[in-house]
Scaffold this motif. Structure first.
Motif, PDB file in Angstrom:
ATOM      1  N   GLY A   3      -7.904  -1.183  -1.062  1.00 29.35           N
ATOM      2  CA  GLY A   3      -6.798  -1.670  -1.991  1.00 29.35           C
ATOM      3  C   GLY A   3      -6.522  -3.093  -1.665  1.00 29.35           C
ATOM      4  O   GLY A   3      -7.119  -3.867  -0.998  1.00 29.35           O
ATOM      5  N   PHE A   8       4.536  -1.370 -11.377  1.00 29.71           N
ATOM      6  CA  PHE A   8       4.928  -0.136 -10.994  1.00 29.71           C
ATOM      7  C   PHE A   8       6.227   0.228 -12.007  1.00 29.71           C
ATOM      8  O   PHE A   8       7.125  -0.705 -12.224  1.00 29.71           O
ATOM      9  N   CYS A  14       0.900  -1.392  -0.049  1.00 28.59           N
ATOM     10  CA  CYS A  14      -0.109   0.010  -0.078  1.00 28.59           C
ATOM     11  C   CYS A  14       0.995   1.275   0.193  1.00 28.59           C
ATOM     12  O   CYS A  14       0.398   2.216  -0.312  1.00 28.59           O
ATOM     13  N   SER A  28      -6.444   2.484  -5.334  1.00 21.89           N
ATOM     14  CA  SER A  28      -5.721   1.414  -5.946  1.00 21.89           C
ATOM     15  C   SER A  28      -6.282   0.333  -6.620  1.00 21.89           C
ATOM     16  O   SER A  28      -7.239   0.428  -7.597  1.00 21.89           O
ATOM     17  N   MET A  29      -6.609  -0.772  -5.820  1.00 21.53           N
ATOM     18  CA  MET A  29      -7.345  -1.979  -6.487  1.00 21.53           C
ATOM     19  C   MET A  29      -8.789  -1.464  -6.590  1.00 21.53           C
ATOM     20  O   MET A  29      -9.589  -1.830  -7.569  1.00 21.53           O
ATOM     21  N   HIS A  80       2.022   6.398  -3.516  1.00 25.69           N
ATOM     22  CA  HIS A  80       1.118   5.295  -3.314  1.00 25.69           C
ATOM     23  C   HIS A  80       0.793   5.099  -1.860  1.00 25.69           C
ATOM     24  O   HIS A  80       0.946   4.039  -1.157  1.00 25.69           O
TER      25      HIS A  80
END
Ligand code: FER
Length: 309
Positions: free
Chosen positions: A114, A45, A14, A204-205, A290
């Protein structure tokens, strides 16, 4: 990737960009680097390449946006629903705003977490209810119900072991969200149930899920946010094959990412496509990585636009 304990892995996942951004450069060496990716990074990434319009369009919020002030407070509760698609009882957190009453109906914002998170992650990262309590007291947002479900639609939905192995369960959550979570919320709470009063945003996810599920179901969600969206995000042309039809349905499409986040390229690709097709959207590239600050800040801005004219 070498697997470590869950907390170490979750922290790495994370906050990978942040950790990377803050790591001092390695000592000089005459050996060529084998990869531009940070050591131990998850795939996806990459080194950040900034385009001219990758700018911060919304200012840094004040430091005290999540302060526990003497203002009316909403209520946060953990509840369970029957998931038809998973076949288990699953947990989610629900915030109802101050003065919540069944005499009124409220818009509903769904917040998705996430890859290392669960139904408690948004609360740990951003205290969405406290952000909203403060915004409501300042008349900068409208009262809404906030739902924080678990986006990993599988029997064991804890963030355990190799959290990347559960990526398919994040895709499977589409059926759980549409078929079980939304009907449960609409039945149990005093909710407005049309697309114009339903929002879907995530980090994120969860950002990828929000774009994937939201843009393909604009009849269910008209307010959509992807914060630091992950590689689960569908290619832009698949996200929105009929851009012209989408234009009249989308009330807000928010794309944001930090310029120190190696996943920025995912959001850049979506932004470029939307721009080419003339689909109005927010594009906010700030200076974070992030990390939770990025998500809290963008949620705070998003909350001031969602469900408003
Ligand atoms: C990946 C890199 C990061 C990926 C997912 C993520 C599915 C998610 C990160 C997060 O949720 O913080 O390659 O693949």
């Amino acid at each position: 990737m070498k697997l470590t304990t869950l907390p170490a892995l979750a922290a790495m996942v994370c906050c990978l960009g942040g950790a990377h951004a803050q790591t001092p450069p390695p000592p000089p060496t005459d050996k060529k680097p084998v990869s531009s990716e940070p050591k131990g990074a998850a795939p996806g990434f990459t080194a950040v390449k900034l385009n001219a319009d990758d700018v911060q369009n919304f200012p840094e919020p004040p430091a005290d946006i999540a302060a526990n002030r003497e203002v009316p407070h909403g209520k946060l509760e953990m509840v369970e629903y029957e998931s038809k698609s998973v076949g288990t009882k699953r947990k989610l957190q629900v915030y109802t705003p101050p003065g919540y009453t069944t005499d009124k109906k409220y818009p509903v914002l769904y917040l998705l977490h996430g890859i290392g998170g669960d139904e408690t992650e948004w609360q740990r990262f951003a205290t969405p209810g406290t952000l909203l309590d403060n915004l409501l007291a300042a008349s900068k947002a409208v009262p809404m119900i906030i739902v924080m479900p678990n986006g990993r639609a599988q029997k064991n939905d804890r963030a355990e072991g190799n959290v990347f192995a559960s990526a398919p369960a994040f895709a499977a959550f589409e059926e759980d969200l549409l078929g079980s979570v939304v009907p449960f919320i609409d039945g149990k709470y005093s909710a407005l149930t049309d697309a114009d009063h339903r929002g879907l945003a995530g980090l994120s996810m969860g950002g990828g899920q929000s774009l994937n599920f939201g843009l393909s179901h604009l009849d269910r969600f008209a307010w959509i946010g992807g914060f630091s969206s992950a590689p689960n995000t569908k290619p832009a042309a698949k996200l929105l094959p009929d851009a012209a039809a989408a234009k009249s349905k989308i009330k807000l499409l928010w794309l944001s990412c930090g310029n120190k986040d190696g996943l920025l390229h995912i959001s850049q690709d979506v932004h470029a496509y939307l721009k080419e097709k003339g689909v109005a959207h927010v594009w906010n590239v700030d200076s974070h990585a992030h990390d939770p600050t990025e998500w809290k800040n963008n949620l705070w801005h998003f909350m001031q636009k969602v469900f408003q004219p």
